[in-house]
Write an enzyme that holds these catalytic residues in place. Structure first.
Site, PDB file in Angstrom:
ATOM      1  N   ILE A 461       7.656  29.477 -21.112  1.00 27.54           N
ATOM      2  CA  ILE A 461       7.081  30.687 -21.712  1.00 27.54           C
ATOM      3  C   ILE A 461       6.143  31.393 -20.724  1.00 27.54           C
ATOM      4  CG2 ILE A 461       7.316  29.943 -24.097  1.00 27.54           C
ATOM      5  CD1 ILE A 461       4.437  28.977 -24.034  1.00 27.54           C
ATOM      6  N   GLN A 595      -2.893  28.825 -15.626  1.00 31.32           N
ATOM      7  CA  GLN A 595      -3.034  28.512 -17.045  1.00 31.32           C
ATOM      8  C   GLN A 595      -4.490  28.571 -17.485  1.00 31.32           C
ATOM      9  OE1 GLN A 595      -0.599  28.281 -19.335  1.00 31.32           O
ATOM     10  NE2 GLN A 595       0.289  26.256 -19.204  1.00 31.32           N
ATOM     11  N   GLY A 661      -2.645  24.227 -21.373  1.00 27.05           N
ATOM     12  CA  GLY A 661      -2.345  25.608 -21.722  1.00 27.05           C
ATOM     13  C   GLY A 661      -3.373  26.276 -22.608  1.00 27.05           C
ATOM     14  N   GLU A 662      -4.122  25.492 -23.386  1.00 30.99           N
ATOM     15  CA  GLU A 662      -4.974  26.103 -24.396  1.00 30.99           C
ATOM     16  C   GLU A 662      -6.462  25.862 -24.219  1.00 30.99           C
ATOM     17  OE1 GLU A 662      -2.559  25.990 -28.422  1.00 30.99           O
ATOM     18  OE2 GLU A 662      -1.949  24.339 -27.124  1.00 30.99           O
TER      19      GLU A 662
END
Length: 699
Positions: A461, A595, A661-662
């Site tokens: 993604i 990221q 990623g978060e």
């Protein structure tokens, strides 16, 4: 087969699809145009609750190029889907503004859009309720919050401990709805051929999309292929199956021709999920040394009447700080609103904003440095479960971040530093995100010509999945990753979970490592030329990922921000933003930094620009496009730095990695909010911090 020094672990390998993307050769779902393709345009409901009483399509069908119009009266019937948001065009009910009520299919997207504008739709309107309040009479306590977490957890006696604490804080923090808005809109191209359905879908996981399509269409999954080769961002909104694939498949079945559907951006907010608004009350009690005696984090949020989704915003408070007394709970109300869903770091992003703002308020009440307050409340084990941490690098992140940022050189007094018209301030916040992993399968193949191929239905993604999976395989095989070809993004490949919850690389990589290691062992045992069909090793991590770990596994981080507030206009600028992370072994320094930085940029938007209310009269979101929903641009992100500490955690996976990623977004908004408070002396407890909200405190 050439062996070279593997570029692993951590080498900053350039992502292998980069040239394809910048030259336009990478193909996304909307780039697929089979011969005879038709185009579909969805028609959203313009009322907040009620039912459709008539759809008059005569004028729409008269538009040149319009092929047909689907409504609940003539659309193909679906079986009960695995997600209620997929039950589109099945009945006349309108559960919220923007619910798809018709589909216009035409020879061109322009004709489809024009035809949609010529539909005449009549409604029977019901009274609606779209406003979240902390005392709403419909509030209830669910059994679980998102992720399967218990909605309520209690330890000790919070009320008694708070009453006895010499220092207390009690504050309520508010956030409006937030929207994912990936660069690539949600799109699907569907083709039926000889009873087999192929769907090119903009999704974070084609395996899940195939499962959803199979259930809704009543098909064997083997009769469906879903391809998500390149995906232009998702941030959670493409994590579960969305209506575009279902609608395109229904239209293709109805017309007998391929159909392409691309949701216009103005419709995305109401059909693909969003971060639910929250009202969060945080109460902290501490002794005079700053040691927490009580933590209470109570969340009020909303869901839709279509399905229950409860943002797990109170869950991070169960992980972060030692306290003998704790209460964390969620209450929710079902309103006539679109269904909320995942948005980057669901639960952690919104919950840590409130918790870390409250920690800053407690530090102020104690007259204690905010970094020191956090260090004094480091738990020996995970507070809620009492499990040992597999690793917990938060203290190291705080200390290194403070040194890199120059934190201890600051004047701790609020509103004490000014540069011309700019009020200057600094703030800090902690971050956490759980280590998640799911079962995956993969195959590794060595061909007689010396080529190596990895196959796994991972989804890229925008994170560089192909690159890091090649690095993982190269390490296990003892070869340069450039020698490894990686196939991803199709359900014809070995089954794998979606890209979400910062779990993709850990899940796919575990299976890839296992398959590649098995292949390496078989190649080492083999003598002579390889057989004509080569040697293939397969792997399934069902056993490994199914075992419950005795450890609490989390990534941690610390965010430091310097902000400048214009004393005349109330404008806030982020001068510096630093993130330091403890996320296990970093597998690719280049893509990891991207990221982390991307998460922090999203945190800037959360803090300063992003927010979207619902019009109480019409029940629709007030910001439906990027002209009204403001995301950060380059001018908003002057100096952003991401660093990480070396962390050797043997209790994770063969790569020793945690998701990245978060966590970059989790603490950013709180750090910025705390910096604004330090700059101005004013504590605002509602995001975003826009000039109009700040000005009253500056005049």
């Amino acid at each position: 087969m050439t062996t070279q020094a593997p570029q692993f672990p951590g080498a900053p390998v350039v992502r292998r699809e980069a040239r394809d993307k910048v030259t336009g050769t990478a193909r996304y779902a909307a780039d697929r145009t089979p011969a005879g393709c038709l185009y579909a345009w969805t028609v959203p409901a313009t009322v907040a609750a009620g039912r459709v009483t008539a759809v008059r399509a005569v004028d729409a069908l008269a538009v040149p190029g319009v092929h047909s119009v689907l409504t609940h009266d003539n659309a193909p019937r679906l079986h009960e889907p695995d997600d209620p948001i997929l039950a589109v065009l099945q009945d006349d009910r309108v559960p919220h503004h923007g619910w798809p009520i018709a589909l216009v299919i035409a020879d061109s997207p322009e004709a489809a859009r024009t035809g949609a504008g010529e539909l005449h739709i009549e409604y029977e309107r019901d009274a609606h309720d779209v406003t979240l309040t902390e005392d709403h009479p419909g509030l209830y306590t669910p059994e679980e919050a998102n992720g399967g977490f218990p909605a309520v957890r209690n330890r000790g006696d919070v009320e008694r401990a708070l009453a006895a604490s010499p220092v207390q804080t009690d504050a309520t923090y508010r956030m409006d709805a937030l929207h994912n808005h990936p660069m690539e809109p949600h799109a699907a191209t569907a083709v039926w051929e000889d009873g087999h359905l192929t769907v090119h879908d903009s999704s974070q996981g084609s395996t899940k999309v195939r499962e959803s399509l199979a259930q809704a269409l009543g098909l064997d999954p083997d009769r469906i292929t879903v391809v998500s080769e390149h995906v232009g961002g998702g941030f959670g909104s493409k994590g579960t199956t969305r209506p575009q694939g279902i609608l395109a498949a229904m239209a293709a079945r109805h017309t007998g021709r391929p159909v392409k559907l691309v949701f216009p951006r103005a419709q995305l907010a109401e059909v693909v999920g969003h971060r639910a608004p929250t009202i969060q009350r945080v109460r902290l009690g501490a002794d005079l040394d700053g040691v927490l005696t009580a933590v209470s984090h109570e969340v009020v949020t909303q869901t839709s009447t279509v399905k229950e989704f409860v943002e797990q915003a109170a869950v991070p408070a169960r992980v972060m700080y030692a306290s003998p007394n704790s209460r964390t709970g969620h209450r929710v109300v079902a309103l006539d609103v679109p269904s909320p869903s995942w948005m980057r770091a669901p639960g952690e992003a919104s919950g840590m904003y409130a918790l870390e703002s409250a920690m800053d308020e407690l530090a102020s009440a104690l007259g204690l440095d905010p970094v020191e307050l956090r260090l004094r409340n480091e738990p020996a084990t995970e507070p809620d479960s009492d499990r040992p941490f597999s690793s917990r690098g938060l203290a190291a992140c705080l200390r290194e971040g403070a040194a890199r940022f120059g934190w201890h050189d600051r004047d701790p007094r609020p509103a004490a530093r000014q540069e011309g018209r700019w009020l200057m301030g600094t703030g800090v916040a902690s971050a956490t995100y759980p280590v998640l992993v799911s079962r995956s399968t993969a195959s590794a193949h060595a061909a007689p010509d010396g080529s190596l191929r990895i196959q796994v239905n991972a989804t890229d993604i925008g994170t560089g999945a192909r690159t890091v999976l090649a690095q993982i395989a190269g390490d296990a095989l003892g070869v340069d990753p450039a020698a490894v070809h990686v196939d991803i993004g199709s359900t014809d490949l070995p089954t794998a979970p979606l890209a979400g919850g910062s779990s993709g690389t850990a899940s796919w990589g575990w299976a890839v490592h296992k398959a590649a290691a098995d292949l390496a062992a078989r190649l080492a045992e083999h003598s002579g030329p390889l057989p004509a069909d080569g040697i293939t090793a397969t792997a399934d991590t069902e056993q490994e990922t199914g075992e419950e770990s005795p450890y609490a596994r989390h990534a941690f981080g610390a965010h430091f921000a310097e902000t400048a507030v214009d004393a005349v206009t109330g404008e806030v600028r982020v001068r510096r933003l630093l993130g330091v992370y403890a996320a296990g072994r970093i597998l690719n320094a280049r893509t990891a930094r991207s990221q982390f930085t991307g998460g922090m940029v999203m945190g800037i938007g959360m803090a300063l620009t992003e927010g979207c209310g619902i019009d109480p009269a019409f029940g629709d979101f007030t910001a439906k496009d990027l002209a009204a929903y403001h995301v950060p641009v380059c001018a908003d992100t002057a100096d952003i730095q991401a660093h990480w500490i070396e962390e050797d955690d043997r209790h994770l996976n063969p790569m020793g990695s945690k998701g990245i990623g978060e966590i970059g977004i989790v603490g950013t908004a709180a750090a910025i909010g705390n910096a604004v408070r330090h700059a101005t002396g004013a504590r605002l407890r509602e995001l975003p911090l826009t000039p109009d909200t700040l000005l009253p405190y500056l005049l």
